[in-house]
Design a protein around this motif. Structure first.
Motif, PDB file in Angstrom:
ATOM      1  N   SER A   1       0.111  -0.776 -11.191  1.00  0.00           N
ATOM      2  CA  SER A   1      -0.657  -1.804 -10.489  1.00  0.00           C
ATOM      3  C   SER A   1      -0.994  -1.348  -9.068  1.00  0.00           C
ATOM      4  O   SER A   1      -0.121  -0.843  -8.353  1.00  0.00           O
ATOM      5  CB  SER A   1       0.154  -3.103 -10.434  1.00  0.00           C
ATOM      6  N   PRO A   2      -2.254  -1.525  -8.625  1.00  0.00           N
ATOM      7  CA  PRO A   2      -2.610  -1.106  -7.258  1.00  0.00           C
ATOM      8  C   PRO A   2      -1.824  -1.869  -6.196  1.00  0.00           C
ATOM      9  O   PRO A   2      -1.535  -1.320  -5.132  1.00  0.00           O
ATOM     10  CB  PRO A   2      -4.109  -1.406  -7.180  1.00  0.00           C
ATOM     11  N   ARG A   3      -1.471  -3.118  -6.453  1.00  0.00           N
ATOM     12  CA  ARG A   3      -0.724  -3.889  -5.462  1.00  0.00           C
ATOM     13  C   ARG A   3       0.708  -3.367  -5.325  1.00  0.00           C
ATOM     14  O   ARG A   3       1.255  -3.319  -4.230  1.00  0.00           O
ATOM     15  CB  ARG A   3      -0.767  -5.378  -5.808  1.00  0.00           C
ATOM     16  N   TYR A   4       1.300  -2.957  -6.428  1.00  0.00           N
ATOM     17  CA  TYR A   4       2.632  -2.348  -6.353  1.00  0.00           C
ATOM     18  C   TYR A   4       2.553  -1.018  -5.603  1.00  0.00           C
ATOM     19  O   TYR A   4       3.418  -0.702  -4.777  1.00  0.00           O
ATOM     20  CB  TYR A   4       3.188  -2.135  -7.759  1.00  0.00           C
ATOM     21  N   LEU A   5       1.516  -0.231  -5.871  1.00  0.00           N
ATOM     22  CA  LEU A   5       1.375   1.072  -5.210  1.00  0.00           C
ATOM     23  C   LEU A   5       1.207   0.906  -3.705  1.00  0.00           C
ATOM     24  O   LEU A   5       1.809   1.662  -2.919  1.00  0.00           O
ATOM     25  CB  LEU A   5       0.177   1.828  -5.802  1.00  0.00           C
ATOM     26  N   VAL A   6       0.406  -0.070  -3.283  1.00  0.00           N
ATOM     27  CA  VAL A   6       0.254  -0.314  -1.848  1.00  0.00           C
ATOM     28  C   VAL A   6       1.579  -0.720  -1.231  1.00  0.00           C
ATOM     29  O   VAL A   6       1.954  -0.249  -0.147  1.00  0.00           O
ATOM     30  CB  VAL A   6      -0.813  -1.403  -1.594  1.00  0.00           C
ATOM     31  N   GLU A   7       2.307  -1.596  -1.913  1.00  0.00           N
ATOM     32  CA  GLU A   7       3.590  -2.052  -1.379  1.00  0.00           C
ATOM     33  C   GLU A   7       4.565  -0.901  -1.217  1.00  0.00           C
ATOM     34  O   GLU A   7       5.412  -0.898  -0.326  1.00  0.00           O
ATOM     35  CB  GLU A   7       4.176  -3.113  -2.310  1.00  0.00           C
ATOM     36  N   LYS A   8       4.450   0.115  -2.071  1.00  0.00           N
ATOM     37  CA  LYS A   8       5.330   1.280  -1.996  1.00  0.00           C
ATOM     38  C   LYS A   8       4.763   2.397  -1.122  1.00  0.00           C
ATOM     39  O   LYS A   8       5.324   3.492  -1.050  1.00  0.00           O
ATOM     40  CB  LYS A   8       5.614   1.815  -3.407  1.00  0.00           C
ATOM     41  N   GLY A   9       3.646   2.121  -0.460  1.00  0.00           N
ATOM     42  CA  GLY A   9       3.089   3.090   0.476  1.00  0.00           C
ATOM     43  C   GLY A   9       2.200   4.139  -0.149  1.00  0.00           C
ATOM     44  O   GLY A   9       1.794   5.092   0.526  1.00  0.00           O
ATOM     45  N   ASP A  10       1.857   4.004  -1.428  1.00  0.00           N
ATOM     46  CA  ASP A  10       1.001   4.983  -2.098  1.00  0.00           C
ATOM     47  C   ASP A  10      -0.449   4.504  -2.066  1.00  0.00           C
ATOM     48  O   ASP A  10      -1.019   4.089  -3.081  1.00  0.00           O
ATOM     49  CB  ASP A  10       1.488   5.184  -3.542  1.00  0.00           C
TER      50      ASP A  10
ATOM     51  N   GLU B   1     -16.315   0.133  -5.869  1.00  0.00           N
ATOM     52  CA  GLU B   1     -17.047   1.270  -5.314  1.00  0.00           C
ATOM     53  C   GLU B   1     -16.194   1.985  -4.273  1.00  0.00           C
ATOM     54  O   GLU B   1     -15.508   1.348  -3.470  1.00  0.00           O
ATOM     55  CB  GLU B   1     -18.351   0.799  -4.676  1.00  0.00           C
ATOM     56  N   ALA B   2     -16.238   3.312  -4.293  1.00  0.00           N
ATOM     57  CA  ALA B   2     -15.511   4.091  -3.303  1.00  0.00           C
ATOM     58  C   ALA B   2     -16.104   3.844  -1.919  1.00  0.00           C
ATOM     59  O   ALA B   2     -17.308   3.651  -1.778  1.00  0.00           O
ATOM     60  CB  ALA B   2     -15.576   5.578  -3.656  1.00  0.00           C
ATOM     61  N   GLY B   3     -15.233   3.836  -0.915  1.00  0.00           N
ATOM     62  CA  GLY B   3     -15.718   3.629   0.440  1.00  0.00           C
ATOM     63  C   GLY B   3     -15.213   2.339   1.036  1.00  0.00           C
ATOM     64  O   GLY B   3     -14.050   1.968   0.874  1.00  0.00           O
ATOM     65  N   GLU B   4     -16.110   1.630   1.733  1.00  0.00           N
ATOM     66  CA  GLU B   4     -15.700   0.463   2.507  1.00  0.00           C
ATOM     67  C   GLU B   4     -15.089  -0.640   1.644  1.00  0.00           C
ATOM     68  O   GLU B   4     -14.100  -1.252   2.023  1.00  0.00           O
ATOM     69  CB  GLU B   4     -16.898  -0.094   3.274  1.00  0.00           C
ATOM     70  N   ALA B   5     -15.664  -0.894   0.463  1.00  0.00           N
ATOM     71  CA  ALA B   5     -15.154  -1.971  -0.388  1.00  0.00           C
ATOM     72  C   ALA B   5     -13.707  -1.713  -0.785  1.00  0.00           C
ATOM     73  O   ALA B   5     -12.851  -2.614  -0.721  1.00  0.00           O
ATOM     74  CB  ALA B   5     -16.020  -2.122  -1.640  1.00  0.00           C
ATOM     75  N   THR B   6     -13.412  -0.480  -1.168  1.00  0.00           N
ATOM     76  CA  THR B   6     -12.048  -0.127  -1.568  1.00  0.00           C
ATOM     77  C   THR B   6     -11.094  -0.191  -0.388  1.00  0.00           C
ATOM     78  O   THR B   6      -9.970  -0.701  -0.508  1.00  0.00           O
ATOM     79  CB  THR B   6     -12.032   1.280  -2.185  1.00  0.00           C
ATOM     80  N   GLU B   7     -11.528   0.313   0.765  1.00  0.00           N
ATOM     81  CA  GLU B   7     -10.656   0.293   1.940  1.00  0.00           C
ATOM     82  C   GLU B   7     -10.384  -1.147   2.384  1.00  0.00           C
ATOM     83  O   GLU B   7      -9.273  -1.482   2.823  1.00  0.00           O
ATOM     84  CB  GLU B   7     -11.296   1.087   3.084  1.00  0.00           C
TER      85      GLU B   7
ATOM     86  N   ALA C   1      -3.229   3.799  -5.180  1.00  0.00           N
ATOM     87  CA  ALA C   1      -3.887   2.498  -5.306  1.00  0.00           C
ATOM     88  C   ALA C   1      -5.396   2.651  -5.256  1.00  0.00           C
ATOM     89  O   ALA C   1      -6.145   1.996  -6.003  1.00  0.00           O
ATOM     90  CB  ALA C   1      -3.412   1.571  -4.188  1.00  0.00           C
ATOM     91  N   ARG C   2      -5.868   3.553  -4.392  1.00  0.00           N
ATOM     92  CA  ARG C   2      -7.306   3.783  -4.246  1.00  0.00           C
ATOM     93  C   ARG C   2      -7.894   4.306  -5.565  1.00  0.00           C
ATOM     94  O   ARG C   2      -8.964   3.873  -6.005  1.00  0.00           O
ATOM     95  CB  ARG C   2      -7.545   4.771  -3.105  1.00  0.00           C
ATOM     96  N   ARG C   3      -7.183   5.226  -6.220  1.00  0.00           N
ATOM     97  CA  ARG C   3      -7.670   5.784  -7.484  1.00  0.00           C
ATOM     98  C   ARG C   3      -7.759   4.702  -8.566  1.00  0.00           C
ATOM     99  O   ARG C   3      -8.723   4.658  -9.342  1.00  0.00           O
ATOM    100  CB  ARG C   3      -6.746   6.911  -7.957  1.00  0.00           C
ATOM    101  N   VAL C   4      -6.747   3.837  -8.628  1.00  0.00           N
ATOM    102  CA  VAL C   4      -6.750   2.776  -9.638  1.00  0.00           C
ATOM    103  C   VAL C   4      -7.879   1.793  -9.376  1.00  0.00           C
ATOM    104  O   VAL C   4      -8.592   1.373 -10.303  1.00  0.00           O
ATOM    105  CB  VAL C   4      -5.386   2.042  -9.659  1.00  0.00           C
ATOM    106  N   LEU C   5      -8.080   1.424  -8.111  1.00  0.00           N
ATOM    107  CA  LEU C   5      -9.141   0.471  -7.775  1.00  0.00           C
ATOM    108  C   LEU C   5     -10.523   1.016  -8.127  1.00  0.00           C
ATOM    109  O   LEU C   5     -11.398   0.277  -8.584  1.00  0.00           O
ATOM    110  CB  LEU C   5      -9.080   0.124  -6.287  1.00  0.00           C
TER     111      LEU C   5
END
Length: 476
Positions: free
Chosen positions: A212-221, A236-242, A225-229
């Motif tokens: 899960s991208p939310r779990y990855l963010v919580e663990k600092g990865d 879309e890669a870029g501003e939306a993902t960030e 998370a960006r790849r999963v999103l």
């Protein structure tokens, strides 16, 4: 753009529904299939197990419902496990526990041995029941989250259907659930052993899912998370993902683990939203839905139907449940969660009340109970209308709400607590049903009708609509 700006500006485009995303949601939803299969497979074994081990009503009820105590324990620890070790590892634990339970129940040599393995399987069911809605909610775009989350319920009712169908086939081929079948094992043992196949398939497929991208963010990865999103959720890669990563960071605590104490803070101990989740779970069970799936074969035999007819009625009921769930999938993101729950509560109140009246007409013929005249058909139609009302509303919608209604910083633990409460309520209902049935089925279904009415009032006054809201915008 600064991170502060990203947090302030809501991310309107949070992904799209792709083929890969649907496939991932379907694999996660296999946890629901196992949940339903394990819950229903006991139905066809009840009478045979009673005869095999000479059980009274009390011990029989505990043998059926002991798995629910394990499920309550598993549901709570699933929240802890998924928060610490990830959603995918939690699925693998569920697969392993259910596989072990299938073998243990199939080769049980006594009632307490059977109870133990049922309890172990219950822990696995608890893990599976929690992790599927959590994972699906965390990978799904908000505009399709309801439909994807209801895949768990569709899988659940499909598991119930297949369990009923295989039980009926095995019993028919063996000449009865208590009769010897292949390799000298009784038919009821084979019913339990069939769980091994879907449990192993679930584990194999789950091991190939991304985290899960939310779990990855919580663990600092952030990179993971960006790849999963991008690759899975379809952003879309870029501003939306960030922006999405920044929003997730703003709603999770990346510096410490979630703690049970985070759930407290309201006037009555837990925070109000946590109590609403608990009560949603409890009401889902207090209407008596699992009595239909655990005891329907025995129940219909008790009022005059033959064993073969009772098995077939159970299969028909499970098909009805599937159709109702498909209706829920088509409506949940259109009319919203709250309206579906209200309509479902109204239907359940009327149908359960009708069942209570029908069973009150039972008479004794040649020492056995029977429903005279058209009352048997009335009870059967009312039971299926009850399943329709539940299957199109409370069955899937409660799991959708539990997966999405809590803020990111408490979701895993709050979902685990809500699911644990659900399993405890299920245990109470399932354990007490044999005793209530002996006092009269009209009493049991009258009580369930009362709780259905209370569930309508509860939703009307306290439940908030979550349709279309992103997970990062859920607040207490």
């Amino acid at each position: 753009m600064s991170e502060a700006k990203r947090v302030i500006t809501p991310n309107r485009n949070d992904g799209r529904v792709t083929t890969r995303l649907v496939a991932m949601a379907a694999v996660a939803a296999l946890g629901g299939f196992l949940f339903g299969y394990d819950s229903a497979i006991i139905n066809g074994t009840v009478d045979a197990v009673r005869e095999q081990f000479g059980l009274g009503s009390g011990l029989l009820g505990f043998t059926v419902s002991c798995a629910l105590l394990g499920a309550a324990l598993g549901a709570w620890y699933a929240g802890v496990c998924s928060q610490r070790f990830g959603r995918i590892r939690t699925m693998l634990v569920a697969s392993a526990l259910l596989s072990i339970s299938a073998l243990g129940c199939g080769f049980a040599f006594g009632v307490w041995d059977l109870i133990w393995w049922r309890f172990v399987g219950g822990i696995g069911v608890g893990f599976a029941s929690v992790i599927a809605p959590a994972y699906i909610a965390e990978i799904a775009p908000s505009k399709a989250r309801g439909r994807l989350a209801t895949l768990q319920q569709l899988s659940l009712v499909s598991g119930i259907f297949l369990a009923f169908l295989l039980s009926a086939m095995i019993a028919w081929l063996a000449g009865g659930a208590a009769q010897s079948a292949w390799l000298g094992l009784e038919a009821w043992r084979w019913m339990f052993l069939t769980l091994l196949v879907p449990a192993l398939v679930y584990g194999i497929l789950a091991s190939r899912l991304p985290e899960s991208p939310r779990y990855l963010v919580e663990k600092g990865d952030d990179e993971g998370a960006r790849r999963v999103l991008i690759d899975v959720v379809g952003m879309e890669a870029g501003e939306a993902t960030e922006n999405k990563i920044a929003e997730i960071k703003a709603t999770v605590n990346v510096e410490r683990r979630q703690r049970f104490a985070d759930l407290f803070g309201g006037k009555f101990g837990f925070k109000t939203l946590v109590w609403i989740g608990i009560l949603l779970s409890v009401f889902q069970q207090l209407v008596g839905i699992n009595v239909i799936f655990y005891y329907s074969t025995t129940m219909w035999r008790s009022v005059g139907f033959q064993e073969s007819d009772s098995f077939m009625i159970s299969v028909i009921t499970s098909v009805t449940n599937i159709v109702a769930t498909i209706v829920a999938i088509s409506l949940v993101d259109v009319v919203g969660r709250k309206l579906l729950l209200l309509v479902g509560s109204a239907m359940m109140t009327l149908s359960l009340g009708t069942m209570a009246v029908a069973f009150a007409q039972a008479v004794t013929v040649n020492g056995e109970l029977s429903l005279p005249g058209s009352w048997g058909m009335i009870a059967l139609v009312a039971a299926n209308l009850f399943v329709v009302g539940f299957g199109a509303s409370w069955g899937p919608v409660v799991w959708v709400l539990l997966g999405e209604m809590f803020p990111n910083n408490i979701r895993a633990l709050a979902l685990g607590l809500g699911a644990a409460a659900q399993w405890i309520a299920n245990f109470v209902v399932s354990t007490t049903f044999p005793t209530l049935a002996e006092a009269g089925l009209q009493l049991a279904y009258g009580i369930y009708a009362g709780f259905a009415l209370l569930s309508f009032l509860f939703v009307w006054r306290l439940v908030r609509e979550t349709n279309g809201r992103q997970l990062e915008h859920m607040t207490l």
